[in-house]
Write a protein that holds these residues in place. Structure first.
Motif, PDB file in Angstrom:
ATOM      1  N   PRO A 142       0.821  -1.215   0.000  1.00  0.00           N
ATOM      2  CA  PRO A 142       0.000   0.000   0.000  1.00  0.00           C
ATOM      3  C   PRO A 142       0.855   1.265   0.000  1.00  0.00           C
ATOM      4  O   PRO A 142       1.899   1.315   0.655  1.00  0.00           O
ATOM      5  CB  PRO A 142      -0.809  -0.118   1.290  1.00  0.00           C
ATOM      6  N   LEU A 143       0.404   2.253  -0.724  1.00  0.00           N
ATOM      7  CA  LEU A 143       1.160   3.485  -0.875  1.00  0.00           C
ATOM      8  C   LEU A 143       1.203   4.257   0.438  1.00  0.00           C
ATOM      9  O   LEU A 143       0.207   4.361   1.149  1.00  0.00           O
ATOM     10  CB  LEU A 143       0.516   4.350  -1.959  1.00  0.00           C
ATOM     11  N   GLU A 144       2.382   4.819   0.745  1.00  0.00           N
ATOM     12  CA  GLU A 144       2.555   5.636   1.943  1.00  0.00           C
ATOM     13  C   GLU A 144       3.248   6.936   1.570  1.00  0.00           C
ATOM     14  O   GLU A 144       4.008   6.996   0.599  1.00  0.00           O
ATOM     15  CB  GLU A 144       3.367   4.885   3.001  1.00  0.00           C
ATOM     16  N   LEU A 145       2.985   7.979   2.351  1.00  0.00           N
ATOM     17  CA  LEU A 145       3.617   9.280   2.170  1.00  0.00           C
ATOM     18  C   LEU A 145       4.802   9.389   3.120  1.00  0.00           C
ATOM     19  O   LEU A 145       4.701   9.018   4.292  1.00  0.00           O
ATOM     20  CB  LEU A 145       2.620  10.402   2.445  1.00  0.00           C
ATOM     21  N   LEU A 146       5.916   9.904   2.628  1.00  0.00           N
ATOM     22  CA  LEU A 146       7.118  10.059   3.449  1.00  0.00           C
ATOM     23  C   LEU A 146       7.050  11.380   4.203  1.00  0.00           C
ATOM     24  O   LEU A 146       6.854  12.443   3.604  1.00  0.00           O
ATOM     25  CB  LEU A 146       8.368  10.015   2.574  1.00  0.00           C
ATOM     26  N   THR A 147       7.185  11.326   5.507  1.00  0.00           N
ATOM     27  CA  THR A 147       7.174  12.538   6.327  1.00  0.00           C
ATOM     28  C   THR A 147       8.601  13.035   6.525  1.00  0.00           C
ATOM     29  O   THR A 147       9.561  12.333   6.267  1.00  0.00           O
ATOM     30  CB  THR A 147       6.515  12.269   7.691  1.00  0.00           C
ATOM     31  N   GLY A 148       8.709  14.276   7.006  1.00  0.00           N
ATOM     32  CA  GLY A 148      10.019  14.842   7.276  1.00  0.00           C
ATOM     33  C   GLY A 148      10.631  15.567   6.104  1.00  0.00           C
ATOM     34  O   GLY A 148      11.729  16.114   6.232  1.00  0.00           O
ATOM     35  N   ARG A 149       9.964  15.589   4.974  1.00  0.00           N
ATOM     36  CA  ARG A 149      10.494  16.277   3.794  1.00  0.00           C
ATOM     37  C   ARG A 149       9.663  17.510   3.466  1.00  0.00           C
ATOM     38  O   ARG A 149      10.135  18.630   3.611  1.00  0.00           O
ATOM     39  CB  ARG A 149      10.535  15.316   2.605  1.00  0.00           C
ATOM     40  N   ALA A 163      -1.171   6.716   2.695  1.00  0.00           N
ATOM     41  CA  ALA A 163      -1.659   7.674   1.698  1.00  0.00           C
ATOM     42  C   ALA A 163      -3.173   7.576   1.644  1.00  0.00           C
ATOM     43  O   ALA A 163      -3.717   6.562   1.208  1.00  0.00           O
ATOM     44  CB  ALA A 163      -1.051   7.375   0.337  1.00  0.00           C
ATOM     45  N   PRO A 164      -3.888   8.604   2.115  1.00  0.00           N
ATOM     46  CA  PRO A 164      -5.354   8.512   2.143  1.00  0.00           C
ATOM     47  C   PRO A 164      -5.957   8.448   0.747  1.00  0.00           C
ATOM     48  O   PRO A 164      -5.298   8.726  -0.259  1.00  0.00           O
ATOM     49  CB  PRO A 164      -5.768   9.805   2.857  1.00  0.00           C
ATOM     50  N   ALA A 165      -7.229   8.081   0.701  1.00  0.00           N
ATOM     51  CA  ALA A 165      -7.964   8.070  -0.550  1.00  0.00           C
ATOM     52  C   ALA A 165      -7.982   9.472  -1.153  1.00  0.00           C
ATOM     53  O   ALA A 165      -7.819  10.472  -0.454  1.00  0.00           O
ATOM     54  CB  ALA A 165      -9.391   7.584  -0.310  1.00  0.00           C
ATOM     55  N   PHE A 166      -8.174   9.534  -2.467  1.00  0.00           N
ATOM     56  CA  PHE A 166      -8.296  10.823  -3.115  1.00  0.00           C
ATOM     57  C   PHE A 166      -9.441  11.621  -2.498  1.00  0.00           C
ATOM     58  O   PHE A 166     -10.492  11.054  -2.194  1.00  0.00           O
ATOM     59  CB  PHE A 166      -8.628  10.647  -4.602  1.00  0.00           C
ATOM     60  N   PRO A 167      -9.273  12.934  -2.343  1.00  0.00           N
ATOM     61  CA  PRO A 167     -10.429  13.744  -1.972  1.00  0.00           C
ATOM     62  C   PRO A 167     -11.502  13.626  -3.053  1.00  0.00           C
ATOM     63  O   PRO A 167     -11.191  13.426  -4.224  1.00  0.00           O
ATOM     64  CB  PRO A 167      -9.857  15.170  -1.909  1.00  0.00           C
ATOM     65  N   THR A 168     -12.749  13.732  -2.681  1.00  0.00           N
ATOM     66  CA  THR A 168     -13.853  13.596  -3.626  1.00  0.00           C
ATOM     67  C   THR A 168     -13.696  14.571  -4.787  1.00  0.00           C
ATOM     68  O   THR A 168     -13.533  15.771  -4.588  1.00  0.00           O
ATOM     69  CB  THR A 168     -15.196  13.850  -2.926  1.00  0.00           C
ATOM     70  N   GLY A 169     -13.710  14.024  -5.994  1.00  0.00           N
ATOM     71  CA  GLY A 169     -13.626  14.861  -7.174  1.00  0.00           C
ATOM     72  C   GLY A 169     -12.218  15.207  -7.599  1.00  0.00           C
ATOM     73  O   GLY A 169     -12.017  15.820  -8.646  1.00  0.00           O
ATOM     74  N   ALA A 170     -11.202  14.799  -6.817  1.00  0.00           N
ATOM     75  CA  ALA A 170      -9.831  15.169  -7.172  1.00  0.00           C
ATOM     76  C   ALA A 170      -9.277  14.282  -8.257  1.00  0.00           C
ATOM     77  O   ALA A 170      -8.477  14.713  -9.078  1.00  0.00           O
ATOM     78  CB  ALA A 170      -8.936  15.099  -5.935  1.00  0.00           C
ATOM     79  N   ALA A 171      -9.676  13.013  -8.268  1.00  0.00           N
ATOM     80  CA  ALA A 171      -9.137  12.063  -9.224  1.00  0.00           C
ATOM     81  C   ALA A 171     -10.007  10.831  -9.217  1.00  0.00           C
ATOM     82  O   ALA A 171     -10.855  10.658  -8.337  1.00  0.00           O
ATOM     83  CB  ALA A 171      -7.689  11.719  -8.854  1.00  0.00           C
ATOM     84  N   PRO A 172      -9.831   9.926 -10.189  1.00  0.00           N
ATOM     85  CA  PRO A 172     -10.612   8.686 -10.181  1.00  0.00           C
ATOM     86  C   PRO A 172     -10.407   7.916  -8.894  1.00  0.00           C
ATOM     87  O   PRO A 172      -9.350   7.965  -8.272  1.00  0.00           O
ATOM     88  CB  PRO A 172     -10.057   7.923 -11.391  1.00  0.00           C
ATOM     89  N   SER A 173     -11.433   7.218  -8.458  1.00  0.00           N
ATOM     90  CA  SER A 173     -11.373   6.462  -7.210  1.00  0.00           C
ATOM     91  C   SER A 173     -10.958   5.024  -7.490  1.00  0.00           C
ATOM     92  O   SER A 173     -11.485   4.381  -8.378  1.00  0.00           O
ATOM     93  CB  SER A 173     -12.747   6.494  -6.535  1.00  0.00           C
ATOM     94  N   TYR A 174      -9.984   4.547  -6.748  1.00  0.00           N
ATOM     95  CA  TYR A 174      -9.519   3.176  -6.877  1.00  0.00           C
ATOM     96  C   TYR A 174      -9.562   2.500  -5.515  1.00  0.00           C
ATOM     97  O   TYR A 174      -9.177   3.092  -4.509  1.00  0.00           O
ATOM     98  CB  TYR A 174      -8.078   3.127  -7.406  1.00  0.00           C
ATOM     99  N   GLY A 175     -10.010   1.257  -5.482  1.00  0.00           N
ATOM    100  CA  GLY A 175     -10.076   0.535  -4.222  1.00  0.00           C
ATOM    101  C   GLY A 175      -8.891  -0.389  -4.072  1.00  0.00           C
ATOM    102  O   GLY A 175      -8.850  -1.459  -4.664  1.00  0.00           O
ATOM    103  N   PHE A 176      -7.878   0.026  -3.326  1.00  0.00           N
ATOM    104  CA  PHE A 176      -6.711  -0.827  -3.130  1.00  0.00           C
ATOM    105  C   PHE A 176      -5.929  -0.314  -1.931  1.00  0.00           C
ATOM    106  O   PHE A 176      -5.990   0.847  -1.575  1.00  0.00           O
ATOM    107  CB  PHE A 176      -5.790  -0.835  -4.366  1.00  0.00           C
TER     108      PHE A 176
END
Length: 225
Positions: A32-39, A121-134
């Motif tokens: 699952p995708l994760e965001l790197l903190t500290g940058r 990495a949270p789900a896309f905000p509504t309307g920001a991009a296509p929604s994918y379930g993974f």
């Protein structure tokens, strides 16, 4: 001759591109995708109940994500958590801020993630991009989502000159944000302790409470800000 169709774009690539290209946030690039903190940002981590109370008190903050119980390395019985994005370097300042606010070790539920850490990495905000379930899309969602071109470093809670201005002069400085979060975390702990005590001993007053600390002269500095 058989027609060669392009391979479908992977959900992981789409999500990663949105975070890295639209927001400029580095990711792990793995599922699952994760965001790197500290940058580009650090994170304040707290119980969701306390965090929700803070959001009611502070209408403007940086982006905020909700991580469901049992995700991000938590045990299934753990409570959901709220992640508040703050300026990079804020995680290192948290212990000193808590000491200055006279909270010390009274709020173990309030922690931070900075250099070398990561968050789902949270789900896309509504309307920001296509929604994918993974992957971690199921683990976290945005409560106050980021917007491309909006969350520059100077629009996240921080300390120092100009802190608290943000891009709309509504984002609190890091000290006041930590003060509010610590207060709500402590209040939530007292309520849980009070409920447990009531179940065990009836309606007896807590031996340790804000009122008793105030009468003893140990009222946290944060409550005076």
């Amino acid at each position: 001759m058989a027609r060669v169709l392009p391979r479908p774009r992977s959900p992981l690539a789409a999500v990663r591109r949105w975070y890295e290209e639209e927001l400029g946030w580095p990711t792990t690039g793995t599922e699952p995708l994760e965001l790197l903190t500290g940058r580009r940002f650090d994170v304040l981590e707290m119980p969701a109940g306390a965090g929700s109370a803070v959001l009611r008190r502070l209408p403007h903050t940086g982006p905020v994500a909700l991580v469901r119980a049992g995700c991000d390395g938590n045990h299934p019985g753990d409570r959901p958590k709220l992640f508040m994005l703050i300026a990079a370097g804020g995680a290192e300042e948290l212990p000193g801020i808590l000491e200055w606010l006279e909270w010390g070790a009274l709020v173990p539920d309030l922690t931070a993630r900075g250099t070398g850490d990561r968050m789902p990495a949270p789900a896309f905000p509504t309307g920001a991009a296509p929604s994918y379930g993974f992957g971690s899309r199921e683990a976290a969602r945005w409560v106050r989502p980021p917007r491309p071109g909006y969350e520059a470093e100077n629009s996240l809670p921080t300390t120092g000159f100009g802190a608290g201005n943000g891009d709309d002069r509504g984002v609190p400085d890091l000290v006041r944000l930590v003060s509010a979060v610590a207060t709500e975390c402590h209040r939530a702990r007292l309520m849980r302790a009070g409920n447990a005590q009531s179940r065990a001993y009836g309606d007896q007053p807590l031996a340790f409470s804000n009122a008793s600390r105030m009468s003893a002269g140990t009222r946290p500095r944060s409550l005076t800000l």
